[in-house]
Scaffold this motif. Structure first.
Motif, PDB file in Angstrom:
ATOM      1  N   ALA A 161     -47.075 -48.524  53.357  1.00  0.00           N
ATOM      2  CA  ALA A 161     -47.432 -48.653  51.943  1.00  0.00           C
ATOM      3  C   ALA A 161     -46.220 -49.052  51.113  1.00  0.00           C
ATOM      4  CB  ALA A 161     -48.017 -47.333  51.433  1.00  0.00           C
ATOM      5  N   ILE A 162     -45.080 -48.447  51.407  1.00  0.00           N
ATOM      6  CA  ILE A 162     -43.861 -48.767  50.661  1.00  0.00           C
ATOM      7  C   ILE A 162     -43.415 -50.194  50.952  1.00  0.00           C
ATOM      8  CG2 ILE A 162     -41.416 -48.214  50.414  1.00  0.00           C
ATOM      9  CD1 ILE A 162     -42.198 -45.276  51.051  1.00  0.00           C
ATOM     10  N   SER A 163     -43.348 -50.545  52.228  1.00  0.00           N
ATOM     11  CA  SER A 163     -42.891 -51.879  52.615  1.00  0.00           C
ATOM     12  C   SER A 163     -43.828 -52.959  52.096  1.00  0.00           C
ATOM     13  CB  SER A 163     -42.788 -51.974  54.143  1.00  0.00           C
ATOM     14  OG  SER A 163     -41.878 -51.026  54.651  1.00  0.00           O
ATOM     15  N   GLY A 164     -45.128 -52.705  52.190  1.00  0.00           N
ATOM     16  CA  GLY A 164     -46.104 -53.685  51.724  1.00  0.00           C
ATOM     17  C   GLY A 164     -46.016 -53.911  50.228  1.00  0.00           C
ATOM     18  N   THR A 165     -45.811 -52.843  49.474  1.00  0.00           N
ATOM     19  CA  THR A 165     -45.689 -52.979  48.020  1.00  0.00           C
ATOM     20  C   THR A 165     -44.440 -53.762  47.646  1.00  0.00           C
ATOM     21  OG1 THR A 165     -46.878 -50.904  47.645  1.00  0.00           O
ATOM     22  CG2 THR A 165     -45.494 -51.716  45.850  1.00  0.00           C
ATOM     23  N   LEU A 166     -43.332 -53.480  48.313  1.00  0.00           N
ATOM     24  CA  LEU A 166     -42.094 -54.189  48.012  1.00  0.00           C
ATOM     25  C   LEU A 166     -42.211 -55.672  48.349  1.00  0.00           C
ATOM     26  CD1 LEU A 166     -39.444 -51.596  49.258  1.00  0.00           C
ATOM     27  CD2 LEU A 166     -40.185 -52.050  46.911  1.00  0.00           C
ATOM     28  N   LEU A 167     -42.874 -55.978  49.460  1.00  0.00           N
ATOM     29  CA  LEU A 167     -43.060 -57.386  49.812  1.00  0.00           C
ATOM     30  C   LEU A 167     -43.953 -58.082  48.789  1.00  0.00           C
ATOM     31  CD1 LEU A 167     -42.632 -59.737  51.751  1.00  0.00           C
ATOM     32  CD2 LEU A 167     -44.578 -58.907  53.083  1.00  0.00           C
ATOM     33  N   TYR A 168     -44.997 -57.396  48.342  1.00  0.00           N
ATOM     34  CA  TYR A 168     -45.878 -57.962  47.312  1.00  0.00           C
ATOM     35  C   TYR A 168     -45.101 -58.249  46.037  1.00  0.00           C
ATOM     36  CZ  TYR A 168     -49.050 -57.948  43.345  1.00  0.00           C
ATOM     37  OH  TYR A 168     -49.678 -58.266  42.170  1.00  0.00           O
ATOM     38  N   ARG A 169     -44.215 -57.314  45.637  1.00  0.00           N
ATOM     39  CA  ARG A 169     -43.442 -57.522  44.416  1.00  0.00           C
ATOM     40  C   ARG A 169     -42.510 -58.716  44.544  1.00  0.00           C
ATOM     41  NH1 ARG A 169     -45.595 -56.708  40.569  1.00  0.00           N
ATOM     42  NH2 ARG A 169     -43.764 -56.304  39.258  1.00  0.00           N
ATOM     43  N   ALA A 170     -42.069 -58.996  45.772  1.00  0.00           N
ATOM     44  CA  ALA A 170     -41.186 -60.147  45.985  1.00  0.00           C
ATOM     45  C   ALA A 170     -41.943 -61.466  45.860  1.00  0.00           C
ATOM     46  CB  ALA A 170     -40.532 -60.061  47.359  1.00  0.00           C
ATOM     47  N   MET A 171     -43.262 -61.417  45.933  1.00  0.00           N
ATOM     48  CA  MET A 171     -44.058 -62.639  45.877  1.00  0.00           C
ATOM     49  C   MET A 171     -44.404 -63.070  44.457  1.00  0.00           C
ATOM     50  SD  MET A 171     -44.349 -63.561  49.024  1.00  0.00           S
ATOM     51  CE  MET A 171     -42.769 -62.805  49.406  1.00  0.00           C
ATOM     52  N   ILE A 172     -44.131 -62.201  43.469  1.00  0.00           N
ATOM     53  CA  ILE A 172     -44.465 -62.552  42.098  1.00  0.00           C
ATOM     54  C   ILE A 172     -43.204 -63.008  41.378  1.00  0.00           C
ATOM     55  CG2 ILE A 172     -46.351 -60.882  42.096  1.00  0.00           C
ATOM     56  CD1 ILE A 172     -44.659 -59.096  40.323  1.00  0.00           C
ATOM     57  N   PRO A 173     -43.321 -63.671  40.214  1.00  0.00           N
ATOM     58  CA  PRO A 173     -42.131 -64.150  39.498  1.00  0.00           C
ATOM     59  C   PRO A 173     -41.144 -63.029  39.217  1.00  0.00           C
ATOM     60  CG  PRO A 173     -44.118 -65.090  38.552  1.00  0.00           C
ATOM     61  CD  PRO A 173     -44.565 -64.055  39.539  1.00  0.00           C
ATOM     62  N   PRO A 174     -39.852 -63.232  39.521  1.00  0.00           N
ATOM     63  CA  PRO A 174     -38.854 -62.183  39.292  1.00  0.00           C
ATOM     64  C   PRO A 174     -38.828 -61.660  37.867  1.00  0.00           C
ATOM     65  CG  PRO A 174     -37.929 -63.980  40.576  1.00  0.00           C
ATOM     66  CD  PRO A 174     -39.285 -64.438  40.108  1.00  0.00           C
ATOM     67  N   SER A 175     -39.123 -62.509  36.886  1.00  0.00           N
ATOM     68  CA  SER A 175     -39.061 -62.083  35.493  1.00  0.00           C
ATOM     69  C   SER A 175     -40.116 -61.031  35.164  1.00  0.00           C
ATOM     70  CB  SER A 175     -39.266 -63.292  34.570  1.00  0.00           C
ATOM     71  OG  SER A 175     -40.514 -63.909  34.819  1.00  0.00           O
ATOM     72  N   ALA A 176     -41.153 -60.936  36.026  1.00  0.00           N
ATOM     73  CA  ALA A 176     -42.217 -59.971  35.765  1.00  0.00           C
ATOM     74  C   ALA A 176     -41.868 -58.572  36.267  1.00  0.00           C
ATOM     75  CB  ALA A 176     -43.521 -60.435  36.423  1.00  0.00           C
ATOM     76  N   VAL A 177     -40.782 -58.443  37.017  1.00  0.00           N
ATOM     77  CA  VAL A 177     -40.372 -57.144  37.526  1.00  0.00           C
ATOM     78  C   VAL A 177     -39.508 -56.446  36.482  1.00  0.00           C
ATOM     79  CG1 VAL A 177     -39.102 -55.942  39.341  1.00  0.00           C
ATOM     80  CG2 VAL A 177     -40.401 -58.007  39.892  1.00  0.00           C
ATOM     81  N   VAL A 178     -39.858 -55.212  36.154  1.00  0.00           N
ATOM     82  CA  VAL A 178     -39.098 -54.452  35.161  1.00  0.00           C
ATOM     83  C   VAL A 178     -38.578 -53.171  35.795  1.00  0.00           C
ATOM     84  CG1 VAL A 178     -40.364 -55.386  33.205  1.00  0.00           C
ATOM     85  CG2 VAL A 178     -41.210 -53.333  34.339  1.00  0.00           C
ATOM     86  N   ASP A 179     -37.511 -52.616  35.205  1.00  0.00           N
ATOM     87  CA  ASP A 179     -36.865 -51.440  35.784  1.00  0.00           C
ATOM     88  C   ASP A 179     -37.808 -50.257  35.910  1.00  0.00           C
ATOM     89  OD1 ASP A 179     -34.533 -52.835  35.993  1.00  0.00           O
ATOM     90  OD2 ASP A 179     -33.669 -52.079  34.126  1.00  0.00           O
ATOM     91  N   THR A 180     -38.709 -50.107  34.944  1.00  0.00           N
ATOM     92  CA  THR A 180     -39.574 -48.929  34.959  1.00  0.00           C
ATOM     93  C   THR A 180     -40.560 -48.941  36.123  1.00  0.00           C
ATOM     94  OG1 THR A 180     -41.083 -50.071  33.440  1.00  0.00           O
ATOM     95  CG2 THR A 180     -39.428 -48.605  32.471  1.00  0.00           C
ATOM     96  N   GLU A 181     -40.758 -50.105  36.745  1.00  0.00           N
ATOM     97  CA  GLU A 181     -41.722 -50.162  37.841  1.00  0.00           C
ATOM     98  C   GLU A 181     -41.259 -49.357  39.036  1.00  0.00           C
ATOM     99  OE1 GLU A 181     -44.263 -53.529  38.679  1.00  0.00           O
ATOM    100  OE2 GLU A 181     -42.966 -54.706  37.387  1.00  0.00           O
ATOM    101  N   ALA A 182     -39.959 -49.313  39.297  1.00  0.00           N
ATOM    102  CA  ALA A 182     -39.458 -48.531  40.417  1.00  0.00           C
ATOM    103  C   ALA A 182     -39.786 -47.057  40.202  1.00  0.00           C
ATOM    104  CB  ALA A 182     -37.951 -48.729  40.571  1.00  0.00           C
ATOM    105  N   THR A 183     -39.590 -46.572  38.982  1.00  0.00           N
ATOM    106  CA  THR A 183     -39.900 -45.178  38.667  1.00  0.00           C
ATOM    107  C   THR A 183     -41.385 -44.913  38.765  1.00  0.00           C
ATOM    108  OG1 THR A 183     -37.989 -45.055  37.182  1.00  0.00           O
ATOM    109  CG2 THR A 183     -39.691 -43.373  36.928  1.00  0.00           C
ATOM    110  N   GLY A 184     -42.193 -45.830  38.229  1.00  0.00           N
ATOM    111  CA  GLY A 184     -43.641 -45.653  38.295  1.00  0.00           C
ATOM    112  C   GLY A 184     -44.155 -45.662  39.715  1.00  0.00           C
ATOM    113  N   PHE A 185     -43.615 -46.547  40.540  1.00  0.00           N
ATOM    114  CA  PHE A 185     -44.024 -46.620  41.938  1.00  0.00           C
ATOM    115  C   PHE A 185     -43.637 -45.336  42.663  1.00  0.00           C
ATOM    116  CE2 PHE A 185     -43.027 -48.566  46.287  1.00  0.00           C
ATOM    117  CZ  PHE A 185     -44.324 -48.375  46.740  1.00  0.00           C
ATOM    118  N   LEU A 186     -42.442 -44.835  42.397  1.00  0.00           N
ATOM    119  CA  LEU A 186     -42.004 -43.599  43.036  1.00  0.00           C
ATOM    120  C   LEU A 186     -42.890 -42.436  42.629  1.00  0.00           C
ATOM    121  CD1 LEU A 186     -39.943 -42.082  44.775  1.00  0.00           C
ATOM    122  CD2 LEU A 186     -38.567 -41.762  42.709  1.00  0.00           C
TER     123      LEU A 186
END
Length: 206
Positions: A161-186
């Motif tokens: 689940a962790i690896s799959g989510t991280l790979l999915y996040r790598a497939m979207i535009p980098p600008s759409a990734v925000v710092d709070t997502e790491a906390t929310g995912f955790l």
């Protein structure tokens, strides 16, 4: 004449020029926009020269990684004795990488190479995916031993689940990734991994 003696030996300098051209193009333009034609032009060789060596751009990326021309920062999770905090620190580091276009380009290229089939995929798993997954499993297992995660936690499912989510996040535009997502995912992960407690006066369901 032995089949291995036919033809001219491969020119190592040409190989290096092609691999370095692929590295430069992928980090500058991204894996998706990189083409065999562009690689050949940047390396100063013909397109067929590239195809005689590698059947696809995914195969070129795999070779570039294995030869050390491309790489990603795959830091092992920290081990401070608090597995939940260590997991948060590791996820934060990875999410920060997802904000760097060059890092994302390499991750996407590796993902494409890994799904291209053949021995390159196996080599990439042995060198990157396998060891990284083993480190994550070790961290999750430590969390169970510390009582930070559920005793009945399915370690393989959690790691996937962790690896799959991280790979999915790598497939979207980098600008759409925000710092709070790491906390929310955790937070979402820990809700499923922390020990379960039953409300007072109730019994667990059978």
């Amino acid at each position: 004449m032995d089949a291995k003696q036919r033809g001219r030996p491969r020119n190592a300098q040409v190989d290096t020029a092609i691999l370095e051209a692929a590295r430069d193009l992928m980090t500058a333009e991204g894996y998706e926009r990189m083409t065999i034609e562009a690689i050949a032009a940047r390396a100063g060789v013909g397109k067929q020269t590239v195809y005689r060596r590698w059947p696809s751009k995914a195969a070129i990326v795999a070779e570039a990684v294995m030869a050390g021309h491309l790489g990603i920062r795959a830091e092992a999770p920290p081990q401070t004795g608090d597995a939940a905090a260590d997991l948060g620190s590791w996820l934060g580091q990875f999410f920060r990488q997802l904000g760097e276009p060059a890092e994302v380009a390499v991750i996407r290229g590796l993902a494409a190479a890994a799904t291209d089939g053949g021995t390159d995929a196996e080599k990439l798993y042995e060198r990157f995916t396998g060891p990284s997954r083993d480190q994550l499993l070790e961290l999750l297992r430590a969390g169970v031993d510390q009582g930070r995660f559920r005793a009945d936690l399915d370690l393989d499912a959690a790691a996937d689940a962790i690896s799959g989510t991280l790979l999915y996040r790598a497939m979207i535009p980098p600008s759409a990734v925000v710092d709070t997502e790491a906390t929310g995912f955790l937070d979402l992960l820990l809700l499923g991994m922390i020990p379960r407690t039953e409300p007072s006066g109730t019994s667990p369901e059978p």
